[in-house]
Write a protein that holds these residues in place. Structure first.
Motif, PDB file in Angstrom:
ATOM      1  N   PHE A   6      12.671  94.970  15.110  1.00 15.92           N
ATOM      2  CA  PHE A   6      11.345  94.761  13.963  1.00 15.92           C
ATOM      3  C   PHE A   6      11.110  92.899  13.897  1.00 15.92           C
ATOM      4  CE2 PHE A   6       8.974  93.845   9.898  1.00 15.92           C
ATOM      5  CZ  PHE A   6       7.775  94.011  11.202  1.00 15.92           C
ATOM      6  N   GLY A   7      12.031  91.965  13.671  1.00 15.66           N
ATOM      7  CA  GLY A   7      11.886  90.501  13.759  1.00 15.66           C
ATOM      8  C   GLY A   7      11.995  89.724  14.628  1.00 15.66           C
ATOM      9  N   SER A  10       7.751  91.125  16.336  1.00 10.66           N
ATOM     10  CA  SER A  10       7.126  90.499  15.289  1.00 10.66           C
ATOM     11  C   SER A  10       7.117  88.781  15.582  1.00 10.66           C
ATOM     12  CB  SER A  10       7.405  90.677  13.592  1.00 10.66           C
ATOM     13  OG  SER A  10       8.604  90.015  13.138  1.00 10.66           O
ATOM     14  N   ALA A  13       5.568  88.708  19.146  1.00 13.59           N
ATOM     15  CA  ALA A  13       4.252  88.796  18.715  1.00 13.59           C
ATOM     16  C   ALA A  13       3.540  87.282  18.846  1.00 13.59           C
ATOM     17  CB  ALA A  13       4.280  89.677  18.278  1.00 13.59           C
ATOM     18  N   MET A  14       3.618  86.294  17.697  1.00 12.10           N
ATOM     19  CA  MET A  14       3.772  85.659  16.826  1.00 12.10           C
ATOM     20  C   MET A  14       3.345  84.463  18.209  1.00 12.10           C
ATOM     21  SD  MET A  14       5.847  84.629  13.644  1.00 12.10           S
ATOM     22  CE  MET A  14       5.143  83.180  13.543  1.00 12.10           C
ATOM     23  N   SER A  34       0.715  89.295  13.174  1.00  9.11           N
ATOM     24  CA  SER A  34       2.240  89.343  12.874  1.00  9.11           C
ATOM     25  C   SER A  34       2.452  88.396  12.004  1.00  9.11           C
ATOM     26  CB  SER A  34       2.349  88.364  14.784  1.00  9.11           C
ATOM     27  OG  SER A  34       1.492  87.342  14.945  1.00  9.11           O
ATOM     28  N   CYS A  35       2.344  87.382  11.931  1.00 12.69           N
ATOM     29  CA  CYS A  35       2.767  86.263  10.944  1.00 12.69           C
ATOM     30  C   CYS A  35       3.720  87.258   9.491  1.00 12.69           C
ATOM     31  CB  CYS A  35       1.940  85.169  10.542  1.00 12.69           C
ATOM     32  SG  CYS A  35       1.592  83.644  11.864  1.00 12.69           S
ATOM     33  N   ALA A  37       3.774  90.307   9.798  1.00  7.54           N
ATOM     34  CA  ALA A  37       4.849  91.206  10.121  1.00  7.54           C
ATOM     35  C   ALA A  37       6.280  90.611   9.583  1.00  7.54           C
ATOM     36  CB  ALA A  37       4.720  91.821  12.163  1.00  7.54           C
ATOM     37  N   SER A  38       5.570  89.757  10.502  1.00  7.98           N
ATOM     38  CA  SER A  38       7.250  88.893  10.617  1.00  7.98           C
ATOM     39  C   SER A  38       7.883  88.286   8.979  1.00  7.98           C
ATOM     40  CB  SER A  38       7.186  87.291  10.688  1.00  7.98           C
ATOM     41  OG  SER A  38       8.661  86.755  11.153  1.00  7.98           O
ATOM     42  N   SER A  39       6.974  88.168   7.710  1.00 14.26           N
ATOM     43  CA  SER A  39       7.177  87.482   7.071  1.00 14.26           C
ATOM     44  C   SER A  39       7.753  88.980   6.428  1.00 14.26           C
ATOM     45  CB  SER A  39       5.767  87.452   5.725  1.00 14.26           C
ATOM     46  OG  SER A  39       6.143  87.554   4.019  1.00 14.26           O
ATOM     47  N   TYR A  41       9.668  91.306   7.494  1.00 11.81           N
ATOM     48  CA  TYR A  41      11.073  91.011   7.735  1.00 11.81           C
ATOM     49  C   TYR A  41      12.426  90.058   6.774  1.00 11.81           C
ATOM     50  CZ  TYR A  41      15.095  89.721  10.499  1.00 11.81           C
ATOM     51  OH  TYR A  41      16.074  88.763  10.949  1.00 11.81           O
ATOM     52  N   GLU A  54       6.273  82.101   5.992  1.00  8.29           N
ATOM     53  CA  GLU A  54       5.418  83.328   7.099  1.00  8.29           C
ATOM     54  C   GLU A  54       4.319  83.885   5.970  1.00  8.29           C
ATOM     55  OE1 GLU A  54       5.595  83.445  10.361  1.00  8.29           O
ATOM     56  OE2 GLU A  54       7.473  82.482  10.039  1.00  8.29           O
TER      57      GLU A  54
END
Length: 69
Positions: A6-7, A10, A13-14, A34-35, A37-39, A41, A54
């Motif tokens: 997942f990380g 994301s 994708a960013m 995507s930011c 989503a990364s957050s 993670y 993020e």
């Protein structure tokens, strides 16, 4: 293993959305998503400073998306 995938997804994708931002404003919105989503993670992985940075980038990208014509 699922969290790592997942990380990685994301962050990938960013990078893709950031590279494509000049093509259409929808890519800026996708970058913001995507930011976020990364957050998520970052928080789930226990690296809260990454999560904070993020989420800030996500809100900056949302603001940019709102001002693009």
């Amino acid at each position: 293993m699922t969290l790592t995938i997942f990380g990685a997804g994301s962050v990938t994708a960013m990078m893709i959305c950031y590279a494509l931002e000049p093509r259409h404003k929808a890519w800026t919105l996708a970058f913001a998503g995507s930011c976020f989503a990364s957050s998520a993670y970052g928080w789930l992985a226990g690296t809260w400073p990454f999560g904070v940075v993020e989420i800030v980038w996500g809100f900056v990208a949302l603001q940019k998306w709102r001002t693009i014509r």
